[in-house]
Design a protein around this motif. Structure first.
Motif, short mmCIF file in Angstrom:
data_model
loop_
_atom_site.label_atom_id
_atom_site.label_comp_id
_atom_site.label_asym_id
_atom_site.label_seq_id
_atom_site.Cartn_x
_atom_site.Cartn_y
_atom_site.Cartn_z
N LYS A 70 0.88 -1.09 0.15
CA LYS A 70 -0.15 -0.02 -0.08
C LYS A 70 0.94 1.26 -0.11
CE LYS A 70 -3.93 -0.12 1.91
NZ LYS A 70 -4.82 -0.16 2.91
N SER A 74 0.82 4.07 -3.01
CA SER A 74 0.33 5.25 -2.44
C SER A 74 1.51 6.41 -3.14
CB SER A 74 0.27 5.35 -0.96
OG SER A 74 1.40 5.42 -0.24
N THR A 109 -11.40 15.11 4.94
CA THR A 109 -10.13 14.63 4.85
C THR A 109 -9.26 16.11 4.79
OG1 THR A 109 -10.77 12.71 3.49
CG2 THR A 109 -8.52 13.30 3.47
N LEU A 125 -6.55 6.37 7.42
CA LEU A 125 -6.49 5.01 6.66
C LEU A 125 -6.55 3.85 7.50
CD1 LEU A 125 -3.21 5.77 4.64
CD2 LEU A 125 -5.67 5.64 3.70
N ASP A 132 -9.87 3.00 1.00
CA ASP A 132 -8.87 4.34 1.34
C ASP A 132 -8.25 4.96 0.24
OD1 ASP A 132 -7.96 1.56 0.53
OD2 ASP A 132 -6.63 1.24 2.28
N SER A 135 -9.20 8.41 0.52
CA SER A 135 -8.35 9.31 1.54
C SER A 135 -6.82 9.44 0.98
CB SER A 135 -8.06 8.53 2.80
OG SER A 135 -9.27 8.57 3.33
N SER A 153 1.29 6.28 5.11
CA SER A 153 0.12 5.34 4.26
C SER A 153 0.58 3.91 4.77
CB SER A 153 0.50 5.26 2.71
OG SER A 153 -0.08 4.09 2.11
N SER A 157 -2.21 1.74 6.98
CA SER A 157 -2.43 0.12 6.66
C SER A 157 -2.05 -0.74 7.42
CB SER A 157 -1.65 -0.03 5.28
OG SER A 157 -1.84 -1.21 4.73
N ARG A 160 -5.05 -0.10 10.07
CA ARG A 160 -6.21 -0.50 9.68
C ARG A 160 -6.43 -2.16 9.83
NH1 ARG A 160 -8.91 1.87 4.85
NH2 ARG A 160 -10.53 0.54 4.15
#
Length: 175
Positions: A70, A74, A109, A125, A132, A135, A153, A157, A160
Motif C-alpha cells: 500500500k 500510495s 479529509t 487510513l 482508502d 483518502s 500510508s 495500512s 487498519r
C-alpha cells in the motif's frame, strides 16, 4: 469464481492465495488498491497462505507485506496527485463523478490533513472497510513529502488491519 469483467476476481484471488506466492499476490493487491482498485484492503486478512508458520507470524507477514504494498501504491497515487495539482484533470473528473468526492474530502479529509498532517492521514487510513483510495488521493493533492506520505500510508495500512483484527476478534468473543 467471480466474472472477469469486474474487480471481484482479484479479491477472490487474494482470498484463496496460498503459499509464499500468496504474499506476492497480497503485495500486488495492496499496491493496486492504494491507487486504482475499488474495494477495501482488509480482504488480505482472509488469505489462507498455508506457510507452515504459527498464525501470529502468518498474520504479521500479511500485515507487513500489505503495508509495504500500500505504501508503494500510495507513492504512485501521490505522484498522480502532484501532477493533478498542476493540471486539474483528476479534480475535474472527481467533481463530475456520481459521488461528490471533492465535497466529502473538503469537509473531512482536508480538515484532518490541515490539522493533523501526515498523522491525520495515517489515522484516516486506519478506518476499516472504507475505500482508502479516496483518502490517499485527497492527501496526495495536499501534501508534498514523498517519504512522509509513504510512511503515513504504511502506518495507516498496518493500523487498519490491526483495528480490523481487533474488531473481528472482539466480535467473535461476543458470539
Amino acid at each position: 469464481m467471480p466474472g472477469l469483467g469486474s474487480f471481484e476476481w482479484i479479491q477472490y484471488v487474494v482470498e484463496t492465495a496460498t503459499g509464499w506466492v500468496g504474499l506476492a499476490i497480497i503485495f500486488v493487491y495492496s499496491f493496486l488498491i492504494a491507487f486504482a482498485l475499488p474495494g477495501v484492503s482488509e480482504v488480505v486478512l482472509a488469505a489462507p497462505l498455508n506457510l507452515g508458520l504459527p498464525e501470529w507470524l502468518k498474520l504479521t507477514l500479511i500485515i507487513f507485506v500489505s503495508g509495504v504494498g500500500k505504501a508503494a501504491g500510495s507513492l504512485l497515487a501521490f505522484h498522480i496527485g502532484q501532477e493533478a495539482k498542476e493540471s486539474g484533470i483528476i479534480i475535474d473528473a472527481l467533481r463530475r463523478s456520481r459521488f461528490d468526492v471533492i465535497e466529502w474530502s473538503e469537509k473531512n479529509t482536508v480538515k484532518i490533513a490541515q490539522k493533523w498532517g501526515y498523522l491525520g492521514m495515517a489515522l484516516a487510513l486506519c478506518v476499516p472497510f472504507f475505500p482508502d483510495t479516496i483518502s490517499i488521493y485527497a492527501f496526495a493533492v495536499l501534501e508534498e513529502d514523498y517519504a512522509k506520505f509513504a510512511l503515513a500510508s504504511f502506518v495507516g495500512s498496518v493500523g487498519r488491519l490491526l483495528v480490523t483484527l481487533f474488531l473481528v476478534g472482539s466480535t467473535v468473543m461476543l458470539i
